[in-house]
Scaffold this motif. Sequence first.
Motif, PDB file in Angstrom:
ATOM      1  N   ALA A 117       8.896 103.628  24.015  1.00  0.00           N
ATOM      2  CA  ALA A 117       9.278 103.546  25.424  1.00  0.00           C
ATOM      3  C   ALA A 117       8.964 102.169  26.004  1.00  0.00           C
ATOM      4  N   THR A 118       7.975 101.491  25.409  1.00  0.00           N
ATOM      5  CA  THR A 118       7.604 100.141  25.862  1.00  0.00           C
ATOM      6  C   THR A 118       8.603  99.091  25.406  1.00  0.00           C
ATOM      7  N   GLY A 119       9.511  99.478  24.513  1.00  0.00           N
ATOM      8  CA  GLY A 119      10.455  98.518  23.950  1.00  0.00           C
ATOM      9  C   GLY A 119      10.014  97.966  22.608  1.00  0.00           C
ATOM     10  N   ASP A 120       8.801  98.332  22.152  1.00  0.00           N
ATOM     11  CA  ASP A 120       8.289  97.849  20.878  1.00  0.00           C
ATOM     12  C   ASP A 120       8.995  98.536  19.717  1.00  0.00           C
ATOM     13  N   ARG A 121       9.298  97.760  18.656  1.00  0.00           N
ATOM     14  CA  ARG A 121       9.900  98.326  17.453  1.00  0.00           C
ATOM     15  C   ARG A 121       8.830  99.093  16.679  1.00  0.00           C
ATOM     16  N   LEU A 122       9.169 100.293  16.226  1.00  0.00           N
ATOM     17  CA  LEU A 122       8.221 101.167  15.555  1.00  0.00           C
ATOM     18  C   LEU A 122       8.301 101.091  14.036  1.00  0.00           C
ATOM     19  N   LEU A 123       9.383 100.523  13.497  1.00  0.00           N
ATOM     20  CA  LEU A 123       9.594 100.493  12.058  1.00  0.00           C
ATOM     21  C   LEU A 123       9.666  99.071  11.539  1.00  0.00           C
ATOM     22  N   SER A 124       9.345  98.919  10.278  1.00  0.00           N
ATOM     23  CA  SER A 124       9.509  97.622   9.625  1.00  0.00           C
ATOM     24  C   SER A 124      10.994  97.349   9.419  1.00  0.00           C
ATOM     25  N   PRO A 125      11.385  96.081   9.230  1.00  0.00           N
ATOM     26  CA  PRO A 125      12.800  95.792   8.941  1.00  0.00           C
ATOM     27  C   PRO A 125      13.316  96.572   7.731  1.00  0.00           C
ATOM     28  N   ALA A 126      12.463  96.759   6.716  1.00  0.00           N
ATOM     29  CA  ALA A 126      12.888  97.495   5.522  1.00  0.00           C
ATOM     30  C   ALA A 126      13.200  98.948   5.869  1.00  0.00           C
ATOM     31  N   ALA A 127      12.377  99.539   6.732  1.00  0.00           N
ATOM     32  CA  ALA A 127      12.614 100.933   7.132  1.00  0.00           C
ATOM     33  C   ALA A 127      13.872 101.049   7.972  1.00  0.00           C
ATOM     34  N   GLU A 128      14.109 100.084   8.858  1.00  0.00           N
ATOM     35  CA  GLU A 128      15.339 100.091   9.664  1.00  0.00           C
ATOM     36  C   GLU A 128      16.565  99.993   8.759  1.00  0.00           C
ATOM     37  N   ASP A 129      16.483  99.130   7.750  1.00  0.00           N
ATOM     38  CA  ASP A 129      17.606  98.973   6.824  1.00  0.00           C
ATOM     39  C   ASP A 129      17.853 100.253   6.024  1.00  0.00           C
ATOM     40  N   ALA A 130      16.760 100.966   5.713  1.00  0.00           N
ATOM     41  CA  ALA A 130      16.888 102.180   4.902  1.00  0.00           C
ATOM     42  C   ALA A 130      17.656 103.276   5.624  1.00  0.00           C
ATOM     43  N   TYR A 131      17.779 103.172   6.943  1.00  0.00           N
ATOM     44  CA  TYR A 131      18.511 104.185   7.704  1.00  0.00           C
ATOM     45  C   TYR A 131      19.996 104.222   7.352  1.00  0.00           C
ATOM     46  N   GLU A 132      20.506 103.170   6.755  1.00  0.00           N
ATOM     47  CA  GLU A 132      21.929 103.161   6.398  1.00  0.00           C
ATOM     48  C   GLU A 132      22.283 104.355   5.521  1.00  0.00           C
ATOM     49  N   GLY A 133      21.423 104.656   4.542  1.00  0.00           N
ATOM     50  CA  GLY A 133      21.694 105.789   3.656  1.00  0.00           C
ATOM     51  C   GLY A 133      21.641 107.116   4.375  1.00  0.00           C
ATOM     52  N   LEU A 134      20.748 107.233   5.351  1.00  0.00           N
ATOM     53  CA  LEU A 134      20.628 108.476   6.111  1.00  0.00           C
ATOM     54  C   LEU A 134      21.817 108.664   7.041  1.00  0.00           C
ATOM     55  N   ILE A 135      22.275 107.575   7.634  1.00  0.00           N
ATOM     56  CA  ILE A 135      23.426 107.629   8.534  1.00  0.00           C
ATOM     57  C   ILE A 135      24.681 108.064   7.777  1.00  0.00           C
ATOM     58  N   GLU A 136      24.841 107.589   6.556  1.00  0.00           N
ATOM     59  CA  GLU A 136      26.033 107.906   5.758  1.00  0.00           C
ATOM     60  C   GLU A 136      26.219 109.408   5.579  1.00  0.00           C
ATOM     61  N   GLY A 137      25.106 110.142   5.495  1.00  0.00           N
ATOM     62  CA  GLY A 137      25.211 111.579   5.256  1.00  0.00           C
ATOM     63  C   GLY A 137      24.998 112.429   6.492  1.00  0.00           C
ATOM     64  N   ALA A 138      24.916 111.801   7.661  1.00  0.00           N
ATOM     65  CA  ALA A 138      24.574 112.537   8.881  1.00  0.00           C
ATOM     66  C   ALA A 138      25.775 113.258   9.475  1.00  0.00           C
ATOM     67  N   THR A 139      25.538 114.451   9.985  1.00  0.00           N
ATOM     68  CA  THR A 139      26.530 115.136  10.798  1.00  0.00           C
ATOM     69  C   THR A 139      26.594 114.479  12.173  1.00  0.00           C
ATOM     70  N   LEU A 140      25.429 114.141  12.705  1.00  0.00           N
ATOM     71  CA  LEU A 140      25.325 113.529  14.023  1.00  0.00           C
ATOM     72  C   LEU A 140      24.129 112.590  14.043  1.00  0.00           C
ATOM     73  N   VAL A 141      24.319 111.407  14.639  1.00  0.00           N
ATOM     74  CA  VAL A 141      23.229 110.456  14.870  1.00  0.00           C
ATOM     75  C   VAL A 141      23.025 110.376  16.375  1.00  0.00           C
ATOM     76  N   THR A 142      21.755 110.412  16.844  1.00  0.00           N
ATOM     77  CA  THR A 142      21.504 110.513  18.289  1.00  0.00           C
ATOM     78  C   THR A 142      20.588 109.393  18.800  1.00  0.00           C
ATOM     79  N   PRO A 143      20.973 108.131  18.684  1.00  0.00           N
ATOM     80  CA  PRO A 143      20.102 107.060  19.181  1.00  0.00           C
ATOM     81  C   PRO A 143      20.168 106.914  20.693  1.00  0.00           C
ATOM     82  N   ASN A 144      19.066 106.447  21.286  1.00  0.00           N
ATOM     83  CA  ASN A 144      19.160 105.987  22.672  1.00  0.00           C
ATOM     84  C   ASN A 144      19.723 104.573  22.660  1.00  0.00           C
TER      85      ASN A 144
END
Length: 292
Positions: A117-144
């Motif tokens: 909520a403060t605007g701080d990033r919670l994940l490392s760049p490697a973890a953010e990049d790893a989301y690509e594989g999760l997004i590919e198989g998602a029914t729905l992605v719900t980012p703010n």
Amino acid sequence: MTHARDPVSPPVALTIAGSDAGGGAGVQADLKAMTAHGVFGTAVVTATTAQNTRGIEDVHAVPADHVASQYEAVVEDFDVGAVKTGMLATAPIVETAADLLARLSAPVVVDPVMVAATGDRLLSPAAEDAYEGLIEGATLVTPNADEAAVLFGEPVETPADAEAAGRELVARGAEAALIKGGHLDEGGETVVDTLVVGDAKGSGGAGDAGDELGDCDDPTVVRFENPRVATDATHGSGCALSSAIAARLARGDPLREAVARAVDEMESAIRRGYDVGEGPGAVNPTAFGGDR
């Protein structure tokens, strides 16, 4: 005198997320929202957090192999009707979740918990990049808006930006993307959430998203408008919303209906939020599921 057992057999949903010691977000909020929908909630804990209504003090990630063990214990015993992912904490956990869920036919709702909520990033760049594989198989992605900007690579400040980000997430393989509008035009009186649904033909498990809206190469865009509640007590809102959608999908609701009803109920969950702790407070997940 004894009584005969009279059990119920509710649908089952699974949350893969972090634990919130303060109870307002994470697995705790997820299970409350699922229960409010008449759905039996199961949980895979990815991290424990020392947090309360004022903020996060410490995070301890669970080893990825233990995340996998928890997941296998659930799916071996329960007929899981839908899954939501929340805080995944590390790149190995994100990758593990993506690998495990790729083998599951049930709908998957990905809430990419990336920005505090403060605007701080919670994940490392490697973890953010790893989301690509999760997004590919998602029914729905719900980012703010902030998380959509991380995934999209561009600022997301207007409903038009939200649509562009949603289209990009669908192009990357997600069946649909819901860009939450709570952080857009924060001074306005209306919250605009943007749903982008792609061609879900042959998707299996959640194909009713495309069936309902019409299979098409060009994504369908739906905007939901609700009054903004004048409060900062929105802790757990993203968790509760994604869990409410997952619970509805586990009950068999079509995707657009699940999203529309959950988004509509979000206003009530915030307006009737919990006034607990010394911070702003938390949303009320039990305000969901009013139609069951």
